[in-house]
Design a protein around this motif. Structure first.
Motif, PDB file in Angstrom:
ATOM      1  N   PHE A 151       9.797   8.891   7.468  1.00  0.00           N
ATOM      2  CA  PHE A 151       8.676  10.194   6.962  1.00  0.00           C
ATOM      3  C   PHE A 151      10.165  11.553   6.445  1.00  0.00           C
ATOM      4  CE2 PHE A 151       5.363  13.046   8.555  1.00  0.00           C
ATOM      5  CZ  PHE A 151       4.082  12.900   7.326  1.00  0.00           C
ATOM      6  N   ALA A 152      10.613  11.691   7.507  1.00  0.00           N
ATOM      7  CA  ALA A 152      11.655  12.369   6.811  1.00  0.00           C
ATOM      8  C   ALA A 152      11.861  12.281   6.062  1.00  0.00           C
ATOM      9  CB  ALA A 152      12.852  13.059   8.410  1.00  0.00           C
ATOM     10  N   LEU A 153      13.330  12.066   6.016  1.00  0.00           N
ATOM     11  CA  LEU A 153      13.955  10.959   5.008  1.00  0.00           C
ATOM     12  C   LEU A 153      13.211  11.625   3.404  1.00  0.00           C
ATOM     13  CD1 LEU A 153      16.604  10.258   3.391  1.00  0.00           C
ATOM     14  CD2 LEU A 153      15.363   7.902   4.181  1.00  0.00           C
ATOM     15  N   GLY A 154      11.129  10.927   3.439  1.00  0.00           N
ATOM     16  CA  GLY A 154      10.506  10.896   2.928  1.00  0.00           C
ATOM     17  C   GLY A 154      10.640  12.641   2.167  1.00  0.00           C
ATOM     18  N   GLY A 155      10.374  13.313   3.228  1.00  0.00           N
ATOM     19  CA  GLY A 155      10.006  14.981   3.114  1.00  0.00           C
ATOM     20  C   GLY A 155      10.571  15.383   2.242  1.00  0.00           C
ATOM     21  N   MET A 156      12.239  15.304   2.614  1.00  0.00           N
ATOM     22  CA  MET A 156      13.534  15.421   1.831  1.00  0.00           C
ATOM     23  C   MET A 156      13.692  14.900   0.592  1.00  0.00           C
ATOM     24  SD  MET A 156      16.179  15.616   4.959  1.00  0.00           S
ATOM     25  CE  MET A 156      16.224  14.560   5.292  1.00  0.00           C
ATOM     26  N   TRP A 157      13.502  13.475   0.181  1.00  0.00           N
ATOM     27  CA  TRP A 157      13.470  13.250  -1.255  1.00  0.00           C
ATOM     28  C   TRP A 157      12.322  13.912  -1.697  1.00  0.00           C
ATOM     29  CZ3 TRP A 157      15.263   7.915  -1.709  1.00  0.00           C
ATOM     30  CH2 TRP A 157      15.299   7.173  -2.685  1.00  0.00           C
ATOM     31  N   LEU A 206       8.737  -0.725  -8.288  1.00  0.00           N
ATOM     32  CA  LEU A 206       9.405  -1.019  -7.154  1.00  0.00           C
ATOM     33  C   LEU A 206      10.858  -0.002  -7.191  1.00  0.00           C
ATOM     34  CD1 LEU A 206       9.849  -4.687  -7.008  1.00  0.00           C
ATOM     35  CD2 LEU A 206       8.540  -3.271  -5.737  1.00  0.00           C
ATOM     36  N   MET A 207      10.624   1.191  -7.228  1.00  0.00           N
ATOM     37  CA  MET A 207      11.782   2.379  -7.281  1.00  0.00           C
ATOM     38  C   MET A 207      12.002   2.764  -6.406  1.00  0.00           C
ATOM     39  SD  MET A 207      11.788   2.383 -10.313  1.00  0.00           S
ATOM     40  CE  MET A 207      13.166   4.169 -10.701  1.00  0.00           C
ATOM     41  N   PRO A 208      13.431   3.506  -6.275  1.00  0.00           N
ATOM     42  CA  PRO A 208      13.807   3.287  -4.903  1.00  0.00           C
ATOM     43  C   PRO A 208      12.644   4.169  -3.449  1.00  0.00           C
ATOM     44  CG  PRO A 208      15.782   3.614  -5.992  1.00  0.00           C
ATOM     45  CD  PRO A 208      14.213   3.060  -6.508  1.00  0.00           C
ATOM     46  N   PHE A 222       1.110  -1.012  -0.137  1.00  0.00           N
ATOM     47  CA  PHE A 222      -0.116   0.004  -0.061  1.00  0.00           C
ATOM     48  C   PHE A 222       0.934   1.346  -0.118  1.00  0.00           C
ATOM     49  CE2 PHE A 222      -3.625  -2.946   1.882  1.00  0.00           C
ATOM     50  CZ  PHE A 222      -4.499  -2.561   0.596  1.00  0.00           C
ATOM     51  N   GLY A 223       1.992   1.402   0.618  1.00  0.00           N
ATOM     52  CA  GLY A 223       3.201   2.717   0.879  1.00  0.00           C
ATOM     53  C   GLY A 223       3.524   2.436  -0.404  1.00  0.00           C
ATOM     54  N   VAL A 224       4.072   1.332  -1.213  1.00  0.00           N
ATOM     55  CA  VAL A 224       4.594   1.083  -2.554  1.00  0.00           C
ATOM     56  C   VAL A 224       3.670   2.392  -3.242  1.00  0.00           C
ATOM     57  CG1 VAL A 224       5.297  -0.276  -4.142  1.00  0.00           C
ATOM     58  CG2 VAL A 224       6.243  -0.363  -1.361  1.00  0.00           C
ATOM     59  N   ALA A 225       2.540   2.141  -3.373  1.00  0.00           N
ATOM     60  CA  ALA A 225       1.757   2.357  -4.170  1.00  0.00           C
ATOM     61  C   ALA A 225       1.468   3.580  -3.652  1.00  0.00           C
ATOM     62  CB  ALA A 225       0.143   1.809  -4.016  1.00  0.00           C
ATOM     63  N   VAL A 226       1.435   4.191  -3.451  1.00  0.00           N
ATOM     64  CA  VAL A 226       1.431   5.859  -2.902  1.00  0.00           C
ATOM     65  C   VAL A 226       2.370   6.366  -3.513  1.00  0.00           C
ATOM     66  CG1 VAL A 226       1.090   7.751  -1.199  1.00  0.00           C
ATOM     67  CG2 VAL A 226      -0.072   6.033  -0.810  1.00  0.00           C
ATOM     68  N   GLY A 227       3.979   5.646  -2.976  1.00  0.00           N
ATOM     69  CA  GLY A 227       4.976   6.344  -3.758  1.00  0.00           C
ATOM     70  C   GLY A 227       5.522   6.362  -5.051  1.00  0.00           C
ATOM     71  N   ASN A 228       4.545   5.058  -5.986  1.00  0.00           N
ATOM     72  CA  ASN A 228       4.533   4.972  -7.352  1.00  0.00           C
ATOM     73  C   ASN A 228       3.516   6.570  -7.931  1.00  0.00           C
ATOM     74  OD1 ASN A 228       5.872   3.199  -9.271  1.00  0.00           O
ATOM     75  ND2 ASN A 228       5.478   2.222  -6.742  1.00  0.00           N
ATOM     76  N   VAL A 229       2.035   6.669  -7.509  1.00  0.00           N
ATOM     77  CA  VAL A 229       1.424   7.565  -6.969  1.00  0.00           C
ATOM     78  C   VAL A 229       2.112   8.932  -7.323  1.00  0.00           C
ATOM     79  CG1 VAL A 229      -0.735   8.831  -6.756  1.00  0.00           C
ATOM     80  CG2 VAL A 229      -0.467   6.334  -6.533  1.00  0.00           C
ATOM     81  N   LEU A 230       2.955   8.892  -6.409  1.00  0.00           N
ATOM     82  CA  LEU A 230       3.303  10.617  -6.047  1.00  0.00           C
ATOM     83  C   LEU A 230       5.181  10.609  -7.613  1.00  0.00           C
ATOM     84  CD1 LEU A 230       4.318  10.839  -2.116  1.00  0.00           C
ATOM     85  CD2 LEU A 230       2.839  12.095  -3.653  1.00  0.00           C
ATOM     86  N   LEU A 231       5.375   9.724  -7.596  1.00  0.00           N
ATOM     87  CA  LEU A 231       6.670   9.524  -8.296  1.00  0.00           C
ATOM     88  C   LEU A 231       5.230   9.735 -10.425  1.00  0.00           C
ATOM     89  CD1 LEU A 231       8.762   6.358  -7.758  1.00  0.00           C
ATOM     90  CD2 LEU A 231       8.833   8.796  -7.755  1.00  0.00           C
ATOM     91  N   GLY A 232       4.532   9.483 -10.225  1.00  0.00           N
ATOM     92  CA  GLY A 232       3.434   9.247 -11.648  1.00  0.00           C
ATOM     93  C   GLY A 232       2.998   7.622 -12.464  1.00  0.00           C
ATOM     94  N   LEU A 238       9.763   2.198  -2.681  1.00  0.00           N
ATOM     95  CA  LEU A 238      10.127   1.936  -1.523  1.00  0.00           C
ATOM     96  C   LEU A 238      10.552   1.993   0.022  1.00  0.00           C
ATOM     97  CD1 LEU A 238      12.416  -1.164  -3.513  1.00  0.00           C
ATOM     98  CD2 LEU A 238       9.711  -1.668  -2.738  1.00  0.00           C
ATOM     99  N   LEU A 239      10.938   3.217  -0.296  1.00  0.00           N
ATOM    100  CA  LEU A 239      10.784   4.279   1.062  1.00  0.00           C
ATOM    101  C   LEU A 239       9.391   4.617   2.037  1.00  0.00           C
ATOM    102  CD1 LEU A 239      12.308   5.744   3.300  1.00  0.00           C
ATOM    103  CD2 LEU A 239      12.283   7.833   1.449  1.00  0.00           C
ATOM    104  N   CYS A 240       8.839   5.089   0.810  1.00  0.00           N
ATOM    105  CA  CYS A 240       7.193   4.787   1.043  1.00  0.00           C
ATOM    106  C   CYS A 240       6.808   4.015   1.715  1.00  0.00           C
ATOM    107  CB  CYS A 240       6.231   6.065  -0.388  1.00  0.00           C
ATOM    108  SG  CYS A 240       6.819   6.915  -0.457  1.00  0.00           S
ATOM    109  N   GLY A 241       6.855   2.652   1.023  1.00  0.00           N
ATOM    110  CA  GLY A 241       5.795   1.390   1.875  1.00  0.00           C
ATOM    111  C   GLY A 241       7.090   1.279   2.960  1.00  0.00           C
ATOM    112  N   LEU A 242       8.206   1.146   2.860  1.00  0.00           N
ATOM    113  CA  LEU A 242       8.448   1.298   4.560  1.00  0.00           C
ATOM    114  C   LEU A 242       7.851   2.074   5.186  1.00  0.00           C
ATOM    115  CD1 LEU A 242      12.674   0.665   3.744  1.00  0.00           C
ATOM    116  CD2 LEU A 242      10.414  -1.206   3.980  1.00  0.00           C
ATOM    117  N   VAL A 243       7.772   3.658   5.185  1.00  0.00           N
ATOM    118  CA  VAL A 243       6.685   4.376   6.069  1.00  0.00           C
ATOM    119  C   VAL A 243       5.711   4.197   6.701  1.00  0.00           C
ATOM    120  CG1 VAL A 243       6.254   6.699   6.308  1.00  0.00           C
ATOM    121  CG2 VAL A 243       8.124   6.224   5.408  1.00  0.00           C
ATOM    122  N   SER A 244       5.125   3.100   5.629  1.00  0.00           N
ATOM    123  CA  SER A 244       3.468   2.735   5.469  1.00  0.00           C
ATOM    124  C   SER A 244       3.891   1.041   6.250  1.00  0.00           C
ATOM    125  CB  SER A 244       2.979   2.137   4.506  1.00  0.00           C
ATOM    126  OG  SER A 244       2.194   1.234   4.328  1.00  0.00           O
TER     127      SER A 244
END
Length: 382
Positions: free
Chosen positions: A219-225, A169-171, A138-148, A174-180
């Motif tokens: 979550f902080a790392l994701g914001g910086m990314w 499975l982009m980096p 579910f988190g990986v899916a959100v990450g892919n939405v943000l990437l397009g 996967l980070l968003c997946g780990l946050v989730s």
């Protein structure tokens, strides 16, 4: 349409909010069960302890899936182009999620059929997969939405998805997946620590402390990314919130850090990431202090803030296109008709309070501590 008391723009915004509420509701309520499942083989060391965890979530997990079903139904009925693209493009990922979720009811029913430790251990790991895999994907899916997502539309509005499962499975995804995963494990640990006692609760506090700290850092790392390494989408043409459905009738540009633009336009949105951090920090402190209910409430607040951050950053986009940005789906051009949204809103206003009241009643009935002693008194226990 003059007989409808709400204009098209308002109804589109209302349904965007309702979709967010339903998805956040699943993340909080379903996250209880997914988190407990992901922790099952690690927190519980004996068969009795694992039975305690099964009976902790067993009576309520099916009801918590209502939020997921309603979320999928809202996408189908309120934003059909989003449903068509996402459910077909992410088909394999959704199949993986469904297969993992199916392991949960099967595991609950079959684990106790045989007393062989190997049989039960196999189902314990199946229940772990049923909690771990959806939480991550579910988190990986959100990450892919943000990437397009790699899709485009032709002149007849037919969608063509050009990606594959492994491209998901982009980096950053996967980070968003780990946050989730981190926030849901924290939720599960808070539930275990709040409704069990002894070594089981202590181990849950230890794992919850680690997952809360990991969630805060990730979550902080994701914001910086997002700020420095991800291109955000911006509509550069004039937007008519009351216009007919036509995703191709706009121009879109990509800018580095563009997903942060909404926080400048609407400063109140900064509350979402603040609540995300505050909730997880609160859960961390409450778990350390052995405050049962505050830990669960703080963890739920953290989930609300983190999930809201993604939705508010994307607004008004629902699913950006990485191949043809102009084909990106937004709240303004990917909704159902004016009349459909209004009728659905009336139905929702009737049934949603019933669901909330029933859910509250069930959790009131099922409240209290679960222990090996309580299982011995319950002939229907798992």
């Amino acid at each position: 349409m003059s007989s409808i008391p709400l204009d098209y723009e308002t109804l589109r915004l209302v349904w965007w909010l309702l979709l967010g509420i339903l998805l956040i509701g699943f993340a909080i309520m379903g996250g209880r069960d997914l988190g407990v499942g992901a922790l099952l083989p690690f927190v519980a060391r004996t068969d009795e302890e694992r039975r305690v965890l099964l009976n902790l979530v067993g009576p309520t997990w099916e009801g918590n899936q209502v939020w997921l079903v309603l979320g999928g139904g809202a996408i189908f009925a309120a934003f059909p182009p989003l449903y068509a693209v996402s459910f077909s493009g992410f088909y394999l990922a959704m199949i993986v999620i469904l297969l993992a979720l199916i392991l949960r009811p099967v595991g609950f029913k079959f684990r106790g059929k045989v007393k062989d430790p190997r049989w039960r251990a196999a189902w314990d790991w199946a229940l772990f997969i049923g909690g771990f895999v959806p939480s991550l994907i579910f988190g990986v899916a959100v990450g892919n939405v943000l990437l397009g997502a790699p899709f485009h539309l032709d002149d007849t509005m037919r969608a063509f998805y050009t990606g594959n499962f492994f491209l998901l499975l982009m980096p950053f995804a996967l980070l968003c997946g780990l946050v989730s995963l981190g926030m849901i494990v924290t939720q599960g640990a808070s539930v275990i620590a709040g409704r069990t006692t002894g070594p089981l609760a202590e181990r849950a506090r230890s794992y919850g402390t680690i997952s809360a700290m990991a969630t805060i850092a990730l979550f902080a790392l994701g914001g910086m990314w997002i700020a420095l390494g991800v291109d955000g989408y911006t509509i550069t043409s004039v937007v008519d919130p009351n216009a007919a459905i036509n995703p191709l009738a706009k121009t879109v540009t990509l800018t580095r850090g563009g997903w942060l633009a909404n926080y400048g336009l609407y400063p109140w949105m900064i509350l979402a990431p603040v609540l995300g951090f505050a909730g997880m920090i609160g859960a961390l402190l409450a778990l350390q202090a052995r405050w049962r209910l505050p830990a669960l409430l703080a963890s739920s607040l953290g989930i609300f803030g983190i999930t809201s951050t993604a939705g508010l950053s994307l607004f008004p986009f629902l699913l950006p296109s990485s191949t043809v940005p102009e084909a990106s789906l937004t709240v303004w051009d990917a909704s159902s008709s004016h009349l459909t949204l209004f009728i659905m809103l009336l139905v929702t206003c009737f049934f949603l309070p019933i669901i909330l009241l029933y859910t509250g009643w069930v959790f009131r009935v099922m409240r209290g501590t679960v222990s090996t002693e309580s299982l011995e008194k319950n002939p229907n226990a798992y």
